[in-house]
Design a protein around this motif. Sequence first.
Motif, PDB file in Angstrom:
ATOM      1  N   ASP A 117     -42.338  67.048 -40.542  1.00 39.61           N
ATOM      2  CA  ASP A 117     -42.365  66.952 -42.005  1.00 39.61           C
ATOM      3  C   ASP A 117     -43.604  66.202 -42.475  1.00 39.61           C
ATOM      4  OD1 ASP A 117     -39.920  68.290 -42.034  1.00 39.61           O
ATOM      5  OD2 ASP A 117     -38.755  66.431 -42.211  1.00 39.61           O
ATOM      6  N   ASP A 118     -43.899  65.082 -41.830  1.00 34.55           N
ATOM      7  CA  ASP A 118     -45.074  64.287 -42.207  1.00 34.55           C
ATOM      8  C   ASP A 118     -46.372  65.035 -41.901  1.00 34.55           C
ATOM      9  OD1 ASP A 118     -43.460  62.216 -43.103  1.00 34.55           O
ATOM     10  OD2 ASP A 118     -43.577  61.099 -41.216  1.00 34.55           O
ATOM     11  N   ALA A 119     -46.429  65.695 -40.745  1.00 30.35           N
ATOM     12  CA  ALA A 119     -47.641  66.419 -40.354  1.00 30.35           C
ATOM     13  C   ALA A 119     -47.935  67.544 -41.341  1.00 30.35           C
ATOM     14  CB  ALA A 119     -47.496  66.974 -38.939  1.00 30.35           C
ATOM     15  N   ARG A 120     -46.904  68.242 -41.778  1.00 25.28           N
ATOM     16  CA  ARG A 120     -47.105  69.307 -42.780  1.00 25.28           C
ATOM     17  C   ARG A 120     -47.717  68.741 -44.057  1.00 25.28           C
ATOM     18  NH1 ARG A 120     -41.306  72.087 -41.715  1.00 25.28           N
ATOM     19  NH2 ARG A 120     -41.976  73.724 -40.272  1.00 25.28           N
ATOM     20  N   ARG A 121     -47.228  67.569 -44.502  1.00 25.63           N
ATOM     21  CA  ARG A 121     -47.776  66.949 -45.711  1.00 25.63           C
ATOM     22  C   ARG A 121     -49.237  66.537 -45.511  1.00 25.63           C
ATOM     23  NH1 ARG A 121     -42.542  65.022 -46.211  1.00 25.63           N
ATOM     24  NH2 ARG A 121     -42.922  63.090 -45.093  1.00 25.63           N
ATOM     25  N   VAL A 122     -49.536  65.963 -44.352  1.00 26.91           N
ATOM     26  CA  VAL A 122     -50.905  65.523 -44.072  1.00 26.91           C
ATOM     27  C   VAL A 122     -51.858  66.729 -44.049  1.00 26.91           C
ATOM     28  CG1 VAL A 122     -52.391  64.528 -42.288  1.00 26.91           C
ATOM     29  CG2 VAL A 122     -50.244  63.409 -42.887  1.00 26.91           C
ATOM     30  N   MET A 142     -51.999  67.543 -34.832  1.00 25.43           N
ATOM     31  CA  MET A 142     -50.919  67.828 -35.780  1.00 25.43           C
ATOM     32  C   MET A 142     -50.786  69.326 -36.023  1.00 25.43           C
ATOM     33  SD  MET A 142     -51.231  65.014 -38.763  1.00 25.43           S
ATOM     34  CE  MET A 142     -50.787  63.321 -38.511  1.00 25.43           C
ATOM     35  N   ARG A 172     -39.022  64.563 -37.877  1.00 29.89           N
ATOM     36  CA  ARG A 172     -39.619  63.650 -38.865  1.00 29.89           C
ATOM     37  C   ARG A 172     -41.142  63.773 -38.850  1.00 29.89           C
ATOM     38  NH1 ARG A 172     -35.613  60.479 -36.668  1.00 29.89           N
ATOM     39  NH2 ARG A 172     -37.085  59.333 -35.368  1.00 29.89           N
ATOM     40  N   TYR A 173     -41.723  63.823 -37.638  1.00 25.54           N
ATOM     41  CA  TYR A 173     -43.175  63.946 -37.519  1.00 25.54           C
ATOM     42  C   TYR A 173     -43.642  65.291 -38.068  1.00 25.54           C
ATOM     43  CZ  TYR A 173     -47.834  63.325 -35.627  1.00 25.54           C
ATOM     44  OH  TYR A 173     -49.194  63.185 -35.491  1.00 25.54           O
TER      45      TYR A 173
END
Length: 84
Positions: free
Chosen positions: A67-72, A7, A64-65
């Motif tokens: 955005d999610d990867a940044r949050r994770v 990620m 989309r991934y």
Amino acid sequence: MDRLYLMTVFVAVAEEESFAGAARRLGMSPPAVTRAIAALEDRLGVKLLNRTTRHVRATDAGQRYLDDARRVIAAADEADEAAV
């Protein structure tokens, strides 16, 4: 390969819009960055980046991934800081 590592590499490539730029940012070789992205796309079964000779851009799924990867990654960083 470790998912958080993959990620992190993906986020760097997407933000730099360059494999070479991401490699410099992360202190890695460009082939290592390429292998990491290939491993991530293979693992997910989806193309995350559109590559041309001039640009690297996230696909719709890649955005989309991203955005999610940044949050994770942010959550993992917060957990590390809370443990200290």
